[in-house]
Design an enzyme around this catalytic site. Sequence first.
Site: not given
Length: 324
Positions: A241, A237, A252
């Site tokens: 998110h 990705r 993260y």
Amino acid sequence: MTAAAEPSGLYRTVALIRGFEQRAVELVRDGVIRGGIHPCTGQEAVAAGTCAALRPDDVITSTHRGHGHVLAKGADPARMMAELAGRSTGLNQGRGGSMHAADFAAGVLGADAIVGAAVPIAAGAAWAMRQAGADRVALAYFGDGAVSQGVVLESFNLAALWRVPVVLVCENNGFATSMRPADTMAGTVVGRAAAFGIPAAVVDGMDPQAVLDATTGAVERARSGGGPTLLECVTYRFDAHHTWEHTARPRYRTDEEVAAGTARDPLEIQGARIPAATRATIDAETAELLDEAVRFALAGPHPDPATALDHLYATGLRPRAGAL
């Protein structure tokens, strides 16, 4: 081979999804799309390759990150954009939004915000189609964060037991929101399929052609009565998110990790397989199509609040005067 499965067709689908997501993110920033979206930027090869292996009468079920799946299966980009913008001209009259788009005419039974929910719906649809004597196939998308959900594993069991014509596509982008599979999942994705006797393969989810090749075999197996197949499409990705991250900026993933993950781009991988002139033509046509999609979305009206309870009650229950 269908047009969508040709090298230029695969590129067109990847370019459409990439451009659609870029424009959708812009509309989120402009306040046109409220509540944000889950962009699938970087994961376009999975949608393009899987849907290119399907017939128009086959069906899919999708996830919260489902824009690419819906577009690759043939939904109108303009009506999809209007749906994200909450307009009554959208695929579902502005009632589904980003995470619940459906288009039965295109074989999209619906995206679903519930983690793993696409799997039982697709398995049930596949069983129903087989019971009706049709040779149609259902394909379910789910993420790595769904593979330990009870309903997913229960669906694997029934799909294998009844040999239903379903293809199970796990989009493993390395994160369940911000959690890594290694921190939350015992075993492997393909290992879960093996436990039920379901053939499974790990696929390069950044390469549209690799995804198409793997899906073609799985679809042929399902259509011929061989039962389910699981494909773990390893992808990455590129974006957040959820667009909430553009403001909150949680950490993260390191910059180095993101750079490594985005080094292989489905758009460039497939673009290198077609002539430069063909690519330029497709890019121009796609840009025009998406510009028109944005104009269509912005021109559409919002739903009338008085219709908020429409389609909810079989009795046609209406709200009391002044409640809406």
